[in-house]
Enzyme design. Structure first.
Site, PDB file in Angstrom:
ATOM      1  N   ARG A  24       0.826  -1.213   0.000  1.00 51.52           N
ATOM      2  CA  ARG A  24       0.000   0.000   0.000  1.00 51.52           C
ATOM      3  C   ARG A  24       0.860   1.261   0.000  1.00 51.52           C
ATOM      4  O   ARG A  24       0.469   2.298  -0.526  1.00 51.52           O
ATOM      5  CB  ARG A  24      -0.938   0.010   1.225  1.00 51.52           C
ATOM      6  N   CYS A  45      -5.326 -18.202  15.497  1.00 51.07           N
ATOM      7  CA  CYS A  45      -6.191 -18.063  16.672  1.00 51.07           C
ATOM      8  C   CYS A  45      -7.462 -18.897  16.536  1.00 51.07           C
ATOM      9  O   CYS A  45      -8.143 -19.157  17.529  1.00 51.07           O
ATOM     10  CB  CYS A  45      -6.539 -16.598  16.892  1.00 51.07           C
ATOM     11  N   THR A 277      16.209  -4.240  13.632  1.00 51.86           N
ATOM     12  CA  THR A 277      17.139  -5.055  14.429  1.00 51.86           C
ATOM     13  C   THR A 277      18.485  -4.330  14.513  1.00 51.86           C
ATOM     14  O   THR A 277      18.625  -3.181  14.061  1.00 51.86           O
ATOM     15  CB  THR A 277      17.366  -6.426  13.769  1.00 51.86           C
ATOM     16  N   PRO A 280      20.918  -2.490  10.079  1.00 53.90           N
ATOM     17  CA  PRO A 280      20.037  -1.430   9.547  1.00 53.90           C
ATOM     18  C   PRO A 280      19.178  -1.854   8.357  1.00 53.90           C
ATOM     19  O   PRO A 280      18.256  -1.125   7.982  1.00 53.90           O
ATOM     20  CB  PRO A 280      21.022  -0.322   9.131  1.00 53.90           C
ATOM     21  N   ILE A 282      17.599  -4.905   8.345  1.00 59.75           N
ATOM     22  CA  ILE A 282      16.733  -6.022   8.772  1.00 59.75           C
ATOM     23  C   ILE A 282      15.780  -5.569   9.881  1.00 59.75           C
ATOM     24  O   ILE A 282      16.205  -5.008  10.889  1.00 59.75           O
ATOM     25  CB  ILE A 282      17.572  -7.230   9.268  1.00 59.75           C
ATOM     26  N   ALA A 284      12.354  -6.869  12.364  1.00 63.01           N
ATOM     27  CA  ALA A 284      11.765  -8.106  12.921  1.00 63.01           C
ATOM     28  C   ALA A 284      10.504  -7.751  13.696  1.00 63.01           C
ATOM     29  O   ALA A 284      10.438  -6.706  14.353  1.00 63.01           O
ATOM     30  CB  ALA A 284      12.760  -8.820  13.828  1.00 63.01           C
ATOM     31  N   GLY A 286       6.613  -9.495  15.637  1.00 62.66           N
ATOM     32  CA  GLY A 286       5.818 -10.644  16.079  1.00 62.66           C
ATOM     33  C   GLY A 286       6.394 -11.384  17.270  1.00 62.66           C
ATOM     34  O   GLY A 286       7.137 -10.842  18.088  1.00 62.66           O
ATOM     35  N   ASP A 287       6.015 -12.664  17.356  1.00 64.89           N
ATOM     36  CA  ASP A 287       6.370 -13.477  18.522  1.00 64.89           C
ATOM     37  C   ASP A 287       7.871 -13.610  18.728  1.00 64.89           C
ATOM     38  O   ASP A 287       8.316 -13.977  19.810  1.00 64.89           O
ATOM     39  CB  ASP A 287       5.795 -14.892  18.354  1.00 64.89           C
ATOM     40  N   TYR A 431     -24.005   4.493  26.795  1.00 66.35           N
ATOM     41  CA  TYR A 431     -24.893   3.814  27.734  1.00 66.35           C
ATOM     42  C   TYR A 431     -26.334   3.785  27.247  1.00 66.35           C
ATOM     43  O   TYR A 431     -26.873   4.794  26.797  1.00 66.35           O
ATOM     44  CB  TYR A 431     -24.858   4.512  29.112  1.00 66.35           C
TER      45      TYR A 431
END
Ligand code: FAD
Length: 572
Positions: A24, A45, A277, A280, A282, A284, A286-287, A431
């Site tokens: 994008r 999930c 990381t 410069p 690379i 990273a 996520g988990d 509410y």
């Protein structure tokens, strides 16, 4: 100018999101995603629900196919391609085509690592027997389904009572298996404080799930190569046709480590705020990465889909030269188990205690999710933790059948924005009777906490109850008190309190409880103004039940004064 070439390792949550965002932002970039497994962009999930047949069509788990990536986004997704190594000097990766067995290289300008995490497989005797599974991807869930069908499995043992363990318990029960959970901690749902997890524990038992707490697996026994039972360290022998290992995950860092990228103290890939990381070129996400905890400022590992997706977007922005900064994580998470919702955000009280942080208070509430007069209202259990010195929000946990995740989401965002309990008091929330209350549980939590900080009410700590020497007064009505009461409490209903003040001691603390903590708050206000050293047991009897399901530990009943009031005490 030559288009930028971005390679992405891992094609599921973080990898796929990063690729789509990149496209994008940069229509010219050449984007190639390498996925070791057969399916990129699948719904991890949803896997427990596929095992449980709540999702019966496997195809529904496939969020986007390589074909869709190609046609809609002009992104090349290569499945069954394992990246073997990164040559940082030449900016190349080495890839193995798992279908053909051939190895080839690809050059990059920017590289994104989103390799996820691997389920921990404890090294125990018998762990490799057939019928013992971990759950991480579609082939794993398919294998579990086939095992249940093929062996007509009747009994399952789940090792680990965290989020995935509980989701699996529900889903295996849905398939008519008799389920036992073995959990090493003295509670299920280790991210929660023990007393909040108690509601979940009771609910599991109510749903015919056996739970073996404070126990660990010693070995797996089998016959003809198949698991038949699980032996625990306490000596229990649990019959098992199927075992699920859900004892946590560890970040997949082999590629990063071999390439000499910096790792953090928690074992994840170290990244800066733009997810870059130590190299410069690379990034990273996520988990696999360590990120800052919004509340504590410490590095942590939070293997959840929300952070992975947000980080992926940040990395894509950064690669395209946009200023982007990841705010950190709070481990905001939710889990459904047999109709109960369990949600948490920020730090727990036990983590604060471990960190020897004493600058905090915690309050408990049991409000209904919507107006009590509108049909179907359900109480939820809510714990709010905040800094004593200034009211900064630190964490919240909630358990209930309805409306739980909405409240935790609001508090989560408030925490991220550095809000205080005074902000929660003032939060303007939508509410109508079927959706909430004019004072929403979030407002109420803020009000209760602010009352404490303004000195309007002093709190007694539930953990201090055994042996505390306080005079315990229960201000509920007599019928309520007779049904059940806190060990050693005497009963003075709120409506009688003012005329019975002479029955109360002036030389010792008075701790007051009621059903949920509201009437006792009123009582404490009365008593404080008459000069008594009164404190409120936050959350009242409902919280007592969670703290001390078996009553006070014996020998610690110094608080007991019921003997001075022989007409009182528990109903037989
Ligand atoms: P993943 O989505 O796991 O993707 C990593 C991919 O990288 C894997 O497919 C792997 O095959 C690939 N890979 C690794 N190494 C290589 C290599 N060398 N070469 C090529 N490919 C490689 N989170 C929530 O927030 N809510 C939930 O309800 C929830 N439920 C979950 C239920 C289950 C059963 C599981 C397993 C996870 C659940 N999670 C949940 C966690 C969530 O799925 C993860 O946090 C998220 O997927 C992490 O994204 P990721 O991109 O880091 O890793």
């Amino acid at each position: 100018m030559r288009p930028k070439r971005v390679l992405i390792i891992g094609g599921v949550a973080g990898g796929a999101s990063c690729a789509a965002r990149l496209r994008r932002l940069d229509e010219q970039a050449e984007i190639v995603v390498f996925e070791r497994g057969p399916y990129p962009s699948f719904a991890n999930c949803g896997l427990p629900y596929y095992v449980g047949d709540a999702i019966s069509d496997e195809a529904k788990l496939l969020v986007a196919t390589p074909e869709l990536f190609r046609t809609r986004f002009n992104i090349e997704v290569r499945a069954e391609q394992e990246v073997l190594g990164i040559n940082r000097e030449e900016r190349k990766i080495e890839v193995k085509d798992l279908r053909k067995g051939s190895v080839y290289q690809e050059a990059y300008d920017a590289l994104v690592l989103s390799p996820g995490a691997v389920p921990i497989r404890p090294v125990l005797p018998g762990v490799d027997l057939a019928g013992i599974f971990t759950l991480r991807n579609i082939p794993d869930s398919r294998a579990i389904r086939e095992w249940i069908r093929g062996t007509s499995a009747k009994k399952a043992v789940i090792i680990g009572g965290g989020f995935i363990g509980l989701e699996m318990a529900e889903n295996l029960a849905r398939r008519s298996l008799q389920v036992t959970i073995v959990e090493m901690c003295d509670q299920v749902m280790p991210p929660l404080d023990r007393e909040m997890a108690e509601y979940v524990y009771v609910h599991l038992l109510d749903n015919h799930v056996s739970v073996q707490l404070a126990d660990a697996v010693a070995r797996f026994n089998g016959s003809e190569g198949r698991v038949t039972s699980v032996e625990t360290q306490s000596g229990a022998r649990l019959q098992a046709d199927l075992v699920i290992l859900s004892v946590g995950v560890k970040p997949e860092t082999k590629l990063a480590k071999d390439a000499g990228l910096e790792l953090g103290s928690r074992g994840g890939i170290r990244v800066d705020e733009s997810m870059k990381t130590s190299d410069p070129c690379i990034w990273a996400v996520g988990d696999a990465v360590e990120v800052r905890d919004t509340v504590t400022g410490e590095f942590c590992l939070v293997p959840l889909a929300g952070p992975a997706n947000r980080q992926a977007r940040i990395a894509a922005d950064a690669i395209c030269g946009r200023p982007a900064r990841f705010r950190g994580v709070q481990a905001t998470a939710v889990c459904g188990v047999f109709g109960l919702t369990v949600a948490t955000t920020g730090v727990s009280e036990k983590r604060l205690i471990q960190a020897e942080n004493t600058n905090y208070e915690a309050v408990y509430l049991h409000p209904t999710d919507h107006a009590g007069y509108y049909p179907g209202a359900k109480a939820m259990h809510l714990k709010l933790i905040f800094r004593r010195s200034d009211g900064l929000l630190l964490g919240a946990q909630a358990v209930g059948e309805q409306g739980v995740e909405r409240r935790i989401d609001i508090i989560s965002f408030a925490i991220q924005k550095g809000s205080t309990v005074f902000d929660l008091e003032e939060a303007e929330l939508c509410y109508a009777p079927q959706f909430g209350t004019a004072k929403d549980p979030v407002n109420l939590a803020g009000m209760v906490a602010a009352n404490v900080l303004r000195g309007d009410v002093r709190l007694a700590k539930w953990s201090d109850l055994p042996g505390c020497g306080a005079f315990l007064v229960d201000v509920r009505e007599e019928e309520e008190f007779k049904r059940d009461s806190i060990d050693g409490a005497i009963n003075i209903p709120l409506g009688q309190l003012r005329r019975r003040l002479s029955e109360l001691p002036r030389d010792r603390p008075i701790w007051v409880n009621c059903g949920v903590g509201q009437r006792s708050y009123y009582a404490v206000r009365v008593l404080q103004q008459y000069g008594f050293a009164a404190r409120n047991l936050s959350g009242g009897y409902k919280t007592w039940e969670a703290w001390y399901p078996d009553g006070l530990p014996s020998g610690n009943a110094e608080i007991a004064h019921a003997e001075e009031y022989p007409s009182q005490g528990r109903a037989a």
